[in-house]
Every structure is written in C-alpha cells, then in structure tokens.
Design an enzyme around this catalytic site. Structure first.
Site, mmCIF file in Angstrom:
data_model
loop_
_atom_site.group_PDB
_atom_site.id
_atom_site.type_symbol
_atom_site.label_atom_id
_atom_site.label_comp_id
_atom_site.label_asym_id
_atom_site.label_seq_id
_atom_site.Cartn_x
_atom_site.Cartn_y
_atom_site.Cartn_z
ATOM 1 N N CYS A 1 -34.334 8.222 -38.840
ATOM 2 C CA CYS A 1 -34.847 8.205 -37.465
ATOM 3 C C CYS A 1 -35.902 7.118 -37.295
ATOM 4 O O CYS A 1 -37.084 7.324 -37.609
ATOM 5 C CB CYS A 1 -35.447 9.567 -37.107
ATOM 6 N N THR B 1 -35.173 4.285 -34.472
ATOM 7 C CA THR B 1 -35.030 3.824 -33.089
ATOM 8 C C THR B 1 -35.543 4.865 -32.092
ATOM 9 O O THR B 1 -35.365 6.068 -32.286
ATOM 10 C CB THR B 1 -33.556 3.518 -32.790
ATOM 11 N N SER C 1 -37.909 1.552 -27.980
ATOM 12 C CA SER C 1 -38.080 0.571 -29.065
ATOM 13 C C SER C 1 -36.825 0.564 -29.930
ATOM 14 O O SER C 1 -36.578 1.487 -30.697
ATOM 15 C CB SER C 1 -39.324 0.876 -29.916
ATOM 16 N N ARG D 1 -27.686 -2.225 -44.194
ATOM 17 C CA ARG D 1 -26.974 -3.371 -43.619
ATOM 18 C C ARG D 1 -25.784 -3.771 -44.482
ATOM 19 O O ARG D 1 -24.716 -4.128 -43.972
ATOM 20 C CB ARG D 1 -27.944 -4.542 -43.441
ATOM 21 N N GLN E 1 -4.165 -8.008 -30.942
ATOM 22 C CA GLN E 1 -3.378 -8.994 -30.196
ATOM 23 C C GLN E 1 -1.990 -9.153 -30.805
ATOM 24 O O GLN E 1 -0.986 -9.251 -30.086
ATOM 25 C CB GLN E 1 -4.110 -10.337 -30.184
ATOM 26 N N GLU F 1 -28.323 -0.876 -37.383
ATOM 27 C CA GLU F 1 -28.999 -1.389 -38.591
ATOM 28 C C GLU F 1 -29.640 -2.751 -38.314
ATOM 29 O O GLU F 1 -29.793 -3.578 -39.216
ATOM 30 C CB GLU F 1 -28.033 -1.492 -39.783
#
Length: 380
Positions: A124, A126, A130, A242, A336, A363
């Site tokens: 936690c 975010t 912010s 990440r 596609q 992230e």
C-alpha cells in the site's frame, strides 16, 4: 546465470512453473476473467511450490531464490494469466519487505502465515492524490504510547478487501521521503475499511479496492525497519516488483506470439495460409526479436538486483519500461494478425491485451521509469 544461458537449477525452476501453469492456470484463466473469480485455492497451490515466498530467506522458511528465478516464475505463470501472476508478485514483494527489514518478532508474527499464503499480503503506497509523486503521501501515523494511530486512504490496492495483511507506507515525520515509515496493518484491526471492488479494464481475476484507515491503532512493533526508512524500503521493494511486472508482460506476450504463429499457419486467405505472406513473416519476426531483446535486458537487470549492484535501480527501470511497452505492442500485433477473431472473447488474445495494458502504469509509470533512468545518467 552465465551471460546468455540459464543454469540447470534455473531451467528446472522454469519448467516447474510452466508445468504448474499448464495444469492449474491456463485451462481456467478465461473463466476467471469472464466471471471475475479470485482463484484463492490455485494461488495457495502455487505457494505449496514455494511461490508465495520466492525471495524470503530460507532461515525464515522461504525458498530464498534470486530475482532472476522470481522473474522466470512470474513469466511462466503469466503465460496462463498475467493477472494472477502479478497478484502473487505483489504478495512476494510485501513478504520480502517483512523478512528483509523487519525484526525477528515481526517475522515470527507474520511470515508463518504469509509463506503458505494462508494469509495474503498487499503493498500500500499509492493514494487517491499521490500516484507518481509517491513521496507526497498523506496517510498519517501519529505516535501514541506504544501504538501509532493511522488515518488516511490507499488507492488501487491489489487484494484490497480480501487480503489479511497490508504493508502500508505512512507519514510519521516531515514532508517528503524522509518522513515515511512502513507499518504492517491487519484487515480486522478496528478502523480498517475498504471501498467497493473497482471495475477494471483487465486484471479481472484479482480484486482491487481502496483501503481506508480511520484512527487505526497499530503497535509500534509492527513497524518495518526504523522510523523514516519506509520510503527507502518501498523503493527497494519496487526494484523487484518492476522486474516481476516486466516478466508478467513477457509471459503474456509470449503466449500471444505463440497463438499468432499457430493461427496464421491455419488461417487461409487468397488461397494460402496467411503465414505464407511475407508481411506476416516480417510482423512475426519483429515481434520475436523485440520480445527476446526485452527478455535479455530483464534477465540482466534481475541479476543486478540480486547482486545489489550500484546500477540496479536504473536497470530495473529500463527493463520494466522496455518489457511492458514491448509486451503490449506484441499482443496488439498478435490481435491484428487474428483479425476480427482476435477481438472476440472466444480467443485469449483480447484478455491479454486488456491485462497487459496496466503494466505500463503500475509499479511506477513508464514515464517515471524514463525519469529514473535519465536522472541516473545525468548524475554521473
């Protein structure tokens, strides 16, 4: 890992994760997406293989692997369902923070439940106001004797409302990153509440909700690390997060590339398979080349994070940016190549197209990744 090859142990880990995915995830992922099913039982089966504690130390009961091995596992599981793989990644990040920076009492309190994923953890950081400017967070933790009194809200929290454990970045001091501390907060503590489950474009197999704290009394002993170290701990967690989200993009894109190869061999237009057209072959060649390049950078970055090199954060940011952008681009081209069928839920491509889109946001957005890389270059 040598420069270009996985070693035997890494190949075995990859094969185990691929087999688990083929058996337990891939056959069910479309239903989880369509019906918004949170596959808690399957996630716990993953934990039985050690995937709930990939880089929790062996001393604490985890399997103590490096970041490359974690990326291999996340990539393999995302081949079946990026949403479920990413959820497991987030749990691993929170568990690692407790193991790496918590004191022994905190580890003893929470890791026995987190390692088998009997309890699941959310990260936690975010807040509603912010996101990219994470150091501006406003959730406050005011010291009151041997407790902190926590008030504020966290937004876009994976596992919000269903997970039992929340690793929460709070403001205990001055404005900016040096005034932030990390606390472990439990779902059933008085004053913890949750918003409605968010209605999302993708990631339907995991719940996402706002988490609210209304004067929640949290023991000081639930703090991870020293007061004021929370932002540094959070950022170190994000280096690995990440890499994992980049790996999830690689796995999802690889699935769609494989689907596109098979489809273009079977689909006929103008009297021949569309795989026989040079344009199709050029598209597939570019997709393969770009995906392999992103994979090599991500694997190299994972080794740097494991070895704690001076440029690990830059490489993690570069790898996340390239892998997530490339993943979305590959899936888009796979859609596609499927033509109108790619747009239908009868085929898996549209689900991966939706699931991978968020990877360039969470992230740290890919714009923030560029900022991290650019600043690090100019610092030298």
């Amino acid at each position: 890992m040598t420069q270009f090859h996985l070693n035997d142990d890494q190949l075995q880990i990859q094969e185990m994760a691929q087999k688990f995915t083929a058996d337990a995830i891939t056959p069910h992922a479309a239903e989880w997406d369509e019906k918004h099913i949170f596959p808690r039982d399957v996630i716990r089966q993953a934990a039985e293989l050690g995937f709930g504690s990939i880089y929790v130390s062996e001393e604490s009961g985890g399997i103590g692997l490096g970041r490359l091995e974690a990326a291999l596992i996340m990539e393999a599981m995302a081949y079946g369902c990026p949403s479920t793989s990413a959820f497991i990644s987030i749990h691993n990040m929170a568990s690692w923070m407790i193991d790496r920076f918590g004191d022994q009492a905190l580890k003893d309190k929470y890791l026995p439940g987190l390692i088998p994923m009997d309890q699941m953890a959310s990260y936690c950081l975010t807040e509603p106001s912010s996101g990219s400017d994470a150091a501006a967070l406003k959730t406050k933790a005011v010291l009151d004797g041997d407790h902190y009194v926590v008030s504020g809200s966290k937004a876009f929290i994976s596992g919000g409302g269903v997970n039992e454990i929340y690793v929460v970045m709070t403001r205990t001091g001055e404005d900016g990153p040096k005034g932030i501390s990390a606390l472990v907060i439990e779902k059933d503590m008085d004053g913890v509440s949750f918003g409605a489950n968010e209605k999302k474009l993708g990631w339907h197999s995991q719940p996402t909700a706002q988490v609210n704290f209304d004067e929640v009394r949290v023991p000081v002993s639930n703090r991870i690390g020293a007061e004021g170290e929370g932002f540094r701990i959070a950022m170190m967690g994000l280096d690995g997060g990440r890499l994992n989200i980049g790996a999830c993009s690689l796995g999802g894109a690889q699935r769609c590339l494989d689907e596109a190869v098979n489809y273009t061999k079977e689909r006929k237009q103008f009297g021949k398979a569309i795989a026989d057209f040079q344009n199709t072959q050029f598209m597939l060649a570019d997709m393969e080349t770009e995906l392999q390049a992103a994979r090599m950078l991500l694997y190299a970055a994972a080794v740097k994070v494991t070895e704690n090199t001076h440029d690990k954060t830059r490489f993690a940011a570069m790898a996340k940016r390239l892998a997530t952008d490339t993943g979305s681009s590959v899936v888009d081209r796979a859609l596609q190549l499927h033509g109108g069928y790619g747009y239908l839920q009868d085929y898996p491509i549209e689900r991966f197209w939706r699931d991978l889109r968020v990877h360039s946001i969470l992230e740290g957005t890919n714009q923030i990744m560029r900022m991290i890389v650019g600043r690090d270059m100019l610092r030298q």
